[in-house]
Design a protein around this motif. Structure first.
Motif, PDB file in Angstrom:
ATOM      1  N   GLU A   1      27.603  -6.614   3.251  1.00  0.00           N
ATOM      2  CA  GLU A   1      26.495  -7.291   3.940  1.00  0.00           C
ATOM      3  C   GLU A   1      25.890  -6.345   4.982  1.00  0.00           C
ATOM      4  OE1 GLU A   1      25.582 -11.261   6.695  1.00  0.00           O
ATOM      5  OE2 GLU A   1      27.611 -10.873   5.928  1.00  0.00           O
ATOM      6  N   GLY A   2      24.560  -6.250   4.972  1.00  0.00           N
ATOM      7  CA  GLY A   2      23.878  -5.396   5.935  1.00  0.00           C
ATOM      8  C   GLY A   2      23.618  -3.985   5.438  1.00  0.00           C
ATOM      9  N   TYR A   3      24.171  -3.643   4.286  1.00  0.00           N
ATOM     10  CA  TYR A   3      23.908  -2.327   3.700  1.00  0.00           C
ATOM     11  C   TYR A   3      22.429  -2.230   3.357  1.00  0.00           C
ATOM     12  CZ  TYR A   3      24.234   1.649   0.483  1.00  0.00           C
ATOM     13  OH  TYR A   3      24.073   2.877  -0.139  1.00  0.00           O
ATOM     14  N   THR A   4      21.819  -1.059   3.552  1.00  0.00           N
ATOM     15  CA  THR A   4      20.384  -0.918   3.293  1.00  0.00           C
ATOM     16  C   THR A   4      20.068   0.321   2.460  1.00  0.00           C
ATOM     17  OG1 THR A   4      20.013   0.310   5.362  1.00  0.00           O
ATOM     18  CG2 THR A   4      19.743  -2.102   5.435  1.00  0.00           C
ATOM     19  N   TYR A   5      18.952   0.217   1.772  1.00  0.00           N
ATOM     20  CA  TYR A   5      18.394   1.338   1.011  1.00  0.00           C
ATOM     21  C   TYR A   5      16.905   1.373   1.301  1.00  0.00           C
ATOM     22  CZ  TYR A   5      16.325   3.628  -3.115  1.00  0.00           C
ATOM     23  OH  TYR A   5      15.577   4.424  -3.955  1.00  0.00           O
ATOM     24  N   GLU A   6      16.407   2.528   1.776  1.00  0.00           N
ATOM     25  CA  GLU A   6      14.995   2.648   2.141  1.00  0.00           C
ATOM     26  C   GLU A   6      14.254   3.553   1.172  1.00  0.00           C
ATOM     27  OE1 GLU A   6      14.404   3.923   6.144  1.00  0.00           O
ATOM     28  OE2 GLU A   6      15.221   2.083   7.034  1.00  0.00           O
ATOM     29  N   TYR A   7      12.985   3.177   0.936  1.00  0.00           N
ATOM     30  CA  TYR A   7      12.131   3.983   0.062  1.00  0.00           C
ATOM     31  C   TYR A   7      10.702   3.887   0.562  1.00  0.00           C
ATOM     32  CZ  TYR A   7      10.207   5.909  -4.293  1.00  0.00           C
ATOM     33  OH  TYR A   7       9.569   6.689  -5.227  1.00  0.00           O
ATOM     34  N   GLU A   8      10.102   5.038   0.874  1.00  0.00           N
ATOM     35  CA  GLU A   8       8.701   5.060   1.297  1.00  0.00           C
ATOM     36  C   GLU A   8       7.824   5.383   0.096  1.00  0.00           C
ATOM     37  OE1 GLU A   8       5.614   7.406   4.321  1.00  0.00           O
ATOM     38  OE2 GLU A   8       7.786   7.647   4.563  1.00  0.00           O
ATOM     39  N   VAL A   9       6.942   4.443  -0.251  1.00  0.00           N
ATOM     40  CA  VAL A   9       6.100   4.637  -1.424  1.00  0.00           C
ATOM     41  C   VAL A   9       4.959   5.597  -1.101  1.00  0.00           C
ATOM     42  CG1 VAL A   9       6.676   2.415  -2.433  1.00  0.00           C
ATOM     43  CG2 VAL A   9       4.721   2.585  -0.905  1.00  0.00           C
ATOM     44  N   THR A  10       4.624   6.444  -2.052  1.00  0.00           N
ATOM     45  CA  THR A  10       3.565   7.436  -1.890  1.00  0.00           C
ATOM     46  C   THR A  10       2.523   7.260  -2.989  1.00  0.00           C
ATOM     47  OG1 THR A  10       4.623   9.094  -3.311  1.00  0.00           O
ATOM     48  CG2 THR A  10       5.311   9.038  -0.983  1.00  0.00           C
ATOM     49  N   GLU A  11       1.535   8.132  -2.988  1.00  0.00           N
ATOM     50  CA  GLU A  11       0.498   8.097  -4.017  1.00  0.00           C
ATOM     51  C   GLU A  11       1.100   8.279  -5.412  1.00  0.00           C
ATOM     52  OE1 GLU A  11      -2.581   7.371  -3.784  1.00  0.00           O
ATOM     53  OE2 GLU A  11      -2.978   7.473  -1.623  1.00  0.00           O
ATOM     54  N   GLU A  12       2.181   9.021  -5.503  1.00  0.00           N
ATOM     55  CA  GLU A  12       2.821   9.257  -6.795  1.00  0.00           C
ATOM     56  C   GLU A  12       3.454   7.993  -7.362  1.00  0.00           C
ATOM     57  OE1 GLU A  12       5.599  12.393  -6.246  1.00  0.00           O
ATOM     58  OE2 GLU A  12       4.059  13.946  -6.047  1.00  0.00           O
ATOM     59  N   ASP A  13       3.662   6.992  -6.498  1.00  0.00           N
ATOM     60  CA  ASP A  13       4.279   5.737  -6.940  1.00  0.00           C
ATOM     61  C   ASP A  13       3.250   4.677  -7.306  1.00  0.00           C
ATOM     62  OD1 ASP A  13       6.862   6.770  -6.320  1.00  0.00           O
ATOM     63  OD2 ASP A  13       6.502   6.293  -4.212  1.00  0.00           O
ATOM     64  N   ALA A  14       1.951   5.026  -7.230  1.00  0.00           N
ATOM     65  CA  ALA A  14       0.894   4.044  -7.485  1.00  0.00           C
ATOM     66  C   ALA A  14       1.048   3.427  -8.870  1.00  0.00           C
ATOM     67  CB  ALA A  14      -0.475   4.695  -7.350  1.00  0.00           C
ATOM     68  N   GLY A  15       0.944   2.099  -8.905  1.00  0.00           N
ATOM     69  CA  GLY A  15       1.112   1.371 -10.153  1.00  0.00           C
ATOM     70  C   GLY A  15       2.163   0.287  -9.979  1.00  0.00           C
ATOM     71  N   ILE A  16       2.714  -0.183 -11.086  1.00  0.00           N
ATOM     72  CA  ILE A  16       3.714  -1.247 -11.058  1.00  0.00           C
ATOM     73  C   ILE A  16       5.045  -0.713 -11.561  1.00  0.00           C
ATOM     74  CG2 ILE A  16       4.396  -3.487 -12.017  1.00  0.00           C
ATOM     75  CD1 ILE A  16       1.440  -4.218 -12.185  1.00  0.00           C
ATOM     76  N   THR A  17       6.084  -0.942 -10.772  1.00  0.00           N
ATOM     77  CA  THR A  17       7.430  -0.505 -11.134  1.00  0.00           C
ATOM     78  C   THR A  17       8.353  -1.710 -11.302  1.00  0.00           C
ATOM     79  OG1 THR A  17       7.225   1.633 -10.002  1.00  0.00           O
ATOM     80  CG2 THR A  17       9.454   0.802 -10.378  1.00  0.00           C
TER      81      THR A  17
ATOM     82  N   ASN B   1       0.840  -1.193   0.000  1.00  0.00           N
ATOM     83  CA  ASN B   1       0.000   0.000   0.000  1.00  0.00           C
ATOM     84  C   ASN B   1       0.877   1.245   0.000  1.00  0.00           C
ATOM     85  OD1 ASN B   1      -1.981  -1.846   2.218  1.00  0.00           O
ATOM     86  ND2 ASN B   1      -2.693  -1.246   0.200  1.00  0.00           N
ATOM     87  N   THR B   2       0.290   2.364  -0.356  1.00  0.00           N
ATOM     88  CA  THR B   2       1.022   3.618  -0.236  1.00  0.00           C
ATOM     89  C   THR B   2       1.301   3.873   1.244  1.00  0.00           C
ATOM     90  OG1 THR B   2      -1.073   4.847  -0.183  1.00  0.00           O
ATOM     91  CG2 THR B   2       0.007   4.606  -2.317  1.00  0.00           C
ATOM     92  N   GLY B   3       2.430   4.501   1.508  1.00  0.00           N
ATOM     93  CA  GLY B   3       2.825   4.761   2.890  1.00  0.00           C
ATOM     94  C   GLY B   3       3.743   3.689   3.456  1.00  0.00           C
TER      95      GLY B   3
ATOM     96  N   GLU C   1       6.451   4.033 -12.009  1.00  0.00           N
ATOM     97  CA  GLU C   1       6.250   5.303 -11.314  1.00  0.00           C
ATOM     98  C   GLU C   1       7.260   5.569 -10.194  1.00  0.00           C
ATOM     99  OE1 GLU C   1       4.125   7.401 -12.551  1.00  0.00           O
ATOM    100  OE2 GLU C   1       3.537   5.894 -14.023  1.00  0.00           O
ATOM    101  N   ALA C   2       7.670   4.524  -9.487  1.00  0.00           N
ATOM    102  CA  ALA C   2       8.583   4.715  -8.357  1.00  0.00           C
ATOM    103  C   ALA C   2      10.000   5.006  -8.855  1.00  0.00           C
ATOM    104  CB  ALA C   2       8.592   3.478  -7.463  1.00  0.00           C
ATOM    105  N   ASP C   3      10.614   6.035  -8.317  1.00  0.00           N
ATOM    106  CA  ASP C   3      11.957   6.446  -8.739  1.00  0.00           C
ATOM    107  C   ASP C   3      12.988   5.819  -7.801  1.00  0.00           C
ATOM    108  OD1 ASP C   3      14.059   7.686  -9.980  1.00  0.00           O
ATOM    109  OD2 ASP C   3      13.737   9.636  -9.011  1.00  0.00           O
ATOM    110  N   LEU C   4      13.297   4.548  -8.058  1.00  0.00           N
ATOM    111  CA  LEU C   4      14.245   3.826  -7.206  1.00  0.00           C
ATOM    112  C   LEU C   4      15.669   4.027  -7.709  1.00  0.00           C
ATOM    113  CD1 LEU C   4      12.310   0.417  -6.959  1.00  0.00           C
ATOM    114  CD2 LEU C   4      12.148   2.391  -5.428  1.00  0.00           C
ATOM    115  N   ASP C   5      16.569   4.396  -6.792  1.00  0.00           N
ATOM    116  CA  ASP C   5      17.976   4.554  -7.154  1.00  0.00           C
ATOM    117  C   ASP C   5      18.809   4.525  -5.878  1.00  0.00           C
ATOM    118  OD1 ASP C   5      20.447   5.108  -8.171  1.00  0.00           O
ATOM    119  OD2 ASP C   5      19.856   6.930  -9.232  1.00  0.00           O
ATOM    120  N   SER C   6      19.456   3.381  -5.640  1.00  0.00           N
ATOM    121  CA  SER C   6      20.261   3.235  -4.430  1.00  0.00           C
ATOM    122  C   SER C   6      21.683   3.744  -4.616  1.00  0.00           C
ATOM    123  CB  SER C   6      20.304   1.766  -4.004  1.00  0.00           C
ATOM    124  OG  SER C   6      20.989   0.985  -4.972  1.00  0.00           O
ATOM    125  N   GLY C   7      22.003   4.208  -5.832  1.00  0.00           N
ATOM    126  CA  GLY C   7      23.344   4.733  -6.075  1.00  0.00           C
ATOM    127  C   GLY C   7      24.284   3.686  -6.634  1.00  0.00           C
TER     128      GLY C   7
END
Length: 209
Positions: free
Chosen positions: A119-135, A83-85, A107-113
């Motif tokens: 090991e243990g490295y993380t990348y976080e992304y909070e999905v919003t209404e602008e990301d609705a759909g399939i990426t 879900n969004t959020g 729609e989601a602009d994913l880019d971890s660099g």
């Protein structure tokens, strides 16, 4: 005719009808239970390594392994519905070399660099209404070897029925398996009762007698 006398044809007809009805209910519930609604993933996602699907709608946080599988060249889950959020955290396993997370299309602009192998490295992304759909996203260094995955966001996404079964059957989302078990027990009980009654019960006569 005594009270113990029973029409053979009537008894068999009744028992057979009950068994058939139970069997039909079991078959229907089994078909319904086999069906599942999933996002209609693009081919680039479905051809990705591993291929595990997770419906995480209702969850506020979800973790995706980066470098999953025996060779460390997959995302797990590969297909994720949220879900969004929801906050998605990609966590590196340290396997398979250096990886990153980058959108291919959607729609989601994913880019971890830059790709990393820590090991243990993380990348976080909070999905919003602008990301609705399939990426559809991938690991850039391992694009050619199938390190692809996808996220579906929100309820307004194209879906398909999966898992086989008759697409025209009525889908029963809950209780189908329990119904199937109950009807199977009813079928066995009916046939068992018929056997016991005919073997040990009173005199059984034919309708033609």
């Amino acid at each position: 005719m005594s009270t113990d006398d029973v029409s053979r044809r009537t008894f068999i007809r009744t028992a057979g009808g009950a068994a058939a009805a139970a069997g039909a209910a079991t078959a229907t519930s089994g078909t319904a239970a086999a069906q599942e609604e999933q996002p209609d993933w693009p081919s680039g996602v479905t051809s990705g390594n591993l291929g595990e699907y997770l419906d995480a709608r209702g969850e506020s946080e979800v973790t995706v392994e980066v470098g999953a599988g025996d060779d460390g060249l997959a995302f797990n889950p590969t297909q994720l519905w949220v879900n969004t959020g929801t906050t998605i955290t990609w966590e590196w396993t340290g396997s398979g070399g250096s990886h990153n997370v980058v959108t291919v299309e959607g729609e989601a602009d994913l880019d971890s660099g830059d790709s990393v192998d820590e090991e243990g490295y993380t990348y976080e992304y909070e999905v919003t209404e602008e990301d609705a759909g399939i990426t559809h996203y991938h690991c850039v260094p391992h694009d050619a070897v199938g390190m692809h995955a996808g996220i579906a966001v929100g309820e307004d996404v194209p879906t398909v029925e999966t898992g086989g079964g008759d697409s025209n059957a009525v889908f029963v989302p809950q209780g189908a398996r329990a119904l199937g078990i109950a009807t199977f027990i009813a079928m066995v009980s009916t046939l068992g009762l018929a056997f016991v009654f005919m073997k040990y019960g009173g005199t059984i006569t034919s309708d033609d007698a």
